[in-house]
Design a protein around this motif. Structure first.
Motif, mmCIF file in Angstrom:
data_model
loop_
_atom_site.group_PDB
_atom_site.id
_atom_site.type_symbol
_atom_site.label_atom_id
_atom_site.label_comp_id
_atom_site.label_asym_id
_atom_site.label_seq_id
_atom_site.Cartn_x
_atom_site.Cartn_y
_atom_site.Cartn_z
ATOM 1 N N GLU A 44 0.805 -1.112 -0.048
ATOM 2 C CA GLU A 44 0.251 -0.044 0.127
ATOM 3 C C GLU A 44 0.803 1.212 0.035
ATOM 4 O O GLU A 44 2.106 1.191 0.357
ATOM 5 C CB GLU A 44 -0.863 0.036 1.204
ATOM 6 C CG GLU A 44 -1.853 -1.136 1.286
ATOM 7 C CD GLU A 44 -2.877 -1.209 0.317
ATOM 8 O OE1 GLU A 44 -3.235 -0.010 -0.180
ATOM 9 O OE2 GLU A 44 -3.169 -2.166 -0.443
ATOM 10 N N LYS A 45 0.264 2.514 -0.124
ATOM 11 C CA LYS A 45 0.912 3.539 -0.472
ATOM 12 C C LYS A 45 1.783 3.901 0.978
ATOM 13 O O LYS A 45 3.090 4.333 0.878
ATOM 14 C CB LYS A 45 0.136 4.718 -0.798
ATOM 15 C CG LYS A 45 0.583 5.905 -0.675
ATOM 16 C CD LYS A 45 -0.286 7.160 -0.809
ATOM 17 C CE LYS A 45 0.151 8.628 -0.768
ATOM 18 N NZ LYS A 45 -0.738 9.549 -0.671
ATOM 19 N N HIS A 88 10.356 3.229 3.597
ATOM 20 C CA HIS A 88 9.055 3.219 2.781
ATOM 21 C C HIS A 88 9.135 1.762 1.811
ATOM 22 O O HIS A 88 10.156 1.718 1.186
ATOM 23 C CB HIS A 88 8.847 4.308 1.873
ATOM 24 C CG HIS A 88 8.532 5.425 2.801
ATOM 25 N ND1 HIS A 88 7.107 5.821 3.378
ATOM 26 C CD2 HIS A 88 9.574 6.274 3.041
ATOM 27 C CE1 HIS A 88 7.431 6.911 3.941
ATOM 28 N NE2 HIS A 88 8.781 7.345 4.278
ATOM 29 N N ALA A 89 7.954 1.278 1.841
ATOM 30 C CA ALA A 89 7.872 -0.163 1.054
ATOM 31 C C ALA A 89 8.007 -0.050 -0.305
ATOM 32 O O ALA A 89 8.683 -0.731 -1.062
ATOM 33 C CB ALA A 89 6.768 -0.774 1.419
#
Length: 150
Positions: A44-45, A88-89
């Protein structure tokens, strides 16, 4: 993987215990019981990834050094150092990094060092249970730092 000059010296003297290293890594993974990032098909974002590394692991030891006709006490306390990174992914950009170091208090170390077991050099001063406790303290300290920042 633990990496310090003192740790390399412990391993050279066969004082290092690879099974303890492996056991503590397994325990650390269970403490931070999160899903592996590789098991997620799509992020997800706002998804974040947490990486935690044990960069230093010392069991501690105490002995007497003979030099210039005298005996000098020499010792080093058990220590565990953890480094973590939150990133962050999707982008991989680092959001925060954290470093904690947990050592046994000097008073406890001296007390154990002058115990019967410590003075005779029977086994290790700090066994698996004590090192597990030290790891849990380090993990709690790390979590507390992350909680305050994120």
């Amino acid at each position: 993987m633990p990496n310090s000059k003192l740790n390399r010296f412990e391993n050279w003297q066969n004082w290092g215990d690879d099974t303890l290293d492996d056991h503590l890594r397994t325990l650390m993974a269970s403490i931070f019981s999160l899903a592996e990032a590789s098991s997620v098909s799509e992020f997800e974002k706002d998804d974040l990834i947490l990486d935690v590394f044990m960069v230093d692991l010392r069991r501690g030891d105490f002995g007497l050094l003979r030099a210039d006709g005298g005996l000098y006490p020499m010792g080093y306390r058990p220590k565990i150092q953890l480094i973590s990174r939150i990133h962050h992914a999707r982008t991989g950009s680092t959001r925060n990094t954290f470093r904690v170091s947990q050592s046994v208090r000097w008073s406890e170390f001296v007390r154990k060092s002058i115990s019967f077991k410590g003075l005779l050099g029977i086994g290790t001063l700090y066994g698996q249970e004590e090192m597990e406790k030290l790891l849990m303290q380090a993990c709690l300290q790390l979590l507390d730092q992350m909680r305050k920042t994120v």
